[in-house]
Design an enzyme around this catalytic site. Structure first.
Site, PDB file in Angstrom:
ATOM      1  CG  ASN A  16      -2.423  -0.777   0.622  1.00  0.00           C
ATOM      2  OD1 ASN A  16      -2.808  -0.034  -0.062  1.00  0.00           O
ATOM      3  ND2 ASN A  16      -2.484  -1.643   1.477  1.00  0.00           N
ATOM      4  CG  HIS A 110     -10.205  -3.888   7.863  1.00  0.00           C
ATOM      5  ND1 HIS A 110      -9.752  -4.536   8.903  1.00  0.00           N
ATOM      6  CD2 HIS A 110     -11.348  -4.262   7.350  1.00  0.00           C
ATOM      7  CE1 HIS A 110      -9.882  -5.532   8.915  1.00  0.00           C
ATOM      8  NE2 HIS A 110     -11.364  -6.045   8.385  1.00  0.00           N
TER       9      HIS A 110
HETATM   10  C1  GRF Z   1      -3.148  -5.099   3.711  1.00  0.00           C
HETATM   11  O1  GRF Z   1      -4.449  -6.059   2.827  1.00  0.00           O
HETATM   12  C2  GRF Z   1      -3.788  -3.840   4.957  1.00  0.00           C
HETATM   13  O2  GRF Z   1      -4.896  -3.578   4.723  1.00  0.00           O
HETATM   14  C3  GRF Z   1      -3.732  -4.751   5.883  1.00  0.00           C
HETATM   15  O3  GRF Z   1      -2.464  -5.222   5.732  1.00  0.00           O
HETATM   16  C4  GRF Z   1      -2.588  -5.238   4.348  1.00  0.00           C
HETATM   17  C5  GRF Z   1      -1.333  -4.625   4.291  1.00  0.00           C
HETATM   18  O4  GRF Z   1      -0.058  -4.698   3.221  1.00  0.00           O
HETATM   19  N1  GRF Z   1      -4.360  -3.990   7.077  1.00  0.00           N
HETATM   20  P1  GRF Z   1       1.036  -3.989   3.330  1.00  0.00           P
HETATM   21  O5  GRF Z   1       1.907  -3.880   3.752  1.00  0.00           O
HETATM   22  O6  GRF Z   1       0.466  -2.384   1.953  1.00  0.00           O
HETATM   23  O7  GRF Z   1       1.735  -5.176   1.431  1.00  0.00           O
END
Ligand code: GRF
Length: 218
Positions: A16, A110
């Site tokens: 993300n 989320h």
């Molecule tokens: C994502 O699925 C987010 O929604 C959750 O943890 C994951 C994090 O993934 N809270 P990244 O570290 O951004 O790849």
């Protein structure tokens, strides 16, 4: 107007974070990541920050009580003159004091259509429950875990027979699109937290599209 200044809090992979950095660089999001903070020294997200030349800091949580840890976290955030604190795979519950301090300036993504499946492994919960439509949610953070006012949601049809991994993949792709879009709306003043509710202004009306799974040709 100067671009919104973001601190992104991470604990793990950082996909993300990567999508936010790309959106910022490509000017799809009127915001810039000025600081990445990880509570885990070995988080791959730190390499993502380094490869984009973004200042990153480790504020280890291990061995510290929450107040002590968060005092260090808040000091780093405030020193960077941050407008919005962005949780992106940050795997530590925040105290009410920290949440209050950044009231209306703290957001999370989320991996479920809240209020369904709060907490850990939302995609696994969704798969076990046999949902036919999955998705993700962005929201302002309040003291109730995964319970804050919803800003945006995106949904996808779950192909019959999909396993949890496939749902994870489909939902993650949505996260990478809706989180930058959410932050862009906040940056442009189209979304604000007013009296505990999300207020919208100046948005394009949502198109009426029907998602079904299995496909029944509606
Ligand atoms: C994502 O699925 C987010 O929604 C959750 O943890 C994951 C994090 O993934 N809270 P990244 O570290 O951004 O790849």
């Amino acid at each position: 107007m100067p671009r919104l200044r973001l601190a992104v809090l991470v604990s793990g992979r950082g996909s993300n974070l990567e999508s936010l950095l790309a959106a910022s660089r490509e000017e799809r999001m009127d915001a810039q990541v000025v600081l990445v903070v990880s509570n885990k020294p070995a988080a791959p997200a730190l390499d993502v920050a380094a490869s984009h030349g973004v200042p990153a800091k480790v504020v280890p949580s291990a061995g510290l009580d929450r107040e002590e840890h968060e005092a260090q976290l808040a000091a780093a955030i405030d020193a960077a003159r941050v407008d919005l604190v962005v949780l992106a795979g940050y795997m530590r519950v925040l105290t009410p004091a920290f949440i209050q301090r950044y009231h209306g300036r703290l957001v999370n993504v989320h991996p479920s259509l809240l209020p369904a499946f709060p907490g850990v492994d939302a995609q696994g919960q969704a798969q076990a429950r046999g949902v036919r439509i999955a998705g993700c949610t962005t929201h302002f953070v309040t003291e109730e875990v995964d319970g804050g006012p919803i800003v945006a949601q995106a949904a996808v049809a779950v192909p019959p027979g999909a396993d949890a991994e496939e749902i994870r993949r489909l939902v993650l792709d949505l996260e990478h699109r809706i989180y930058p879009a959410t932050i862009d709306m906040i940056a442009k003043g189209k979304v604000r937290l007013v009296g505990g509710k999300v207020a919208y202004s100046g948005l394009t009306p949502t198109g009426l599209r029907v998602i079904t799974s299995p496909e029944v040709g509606l």
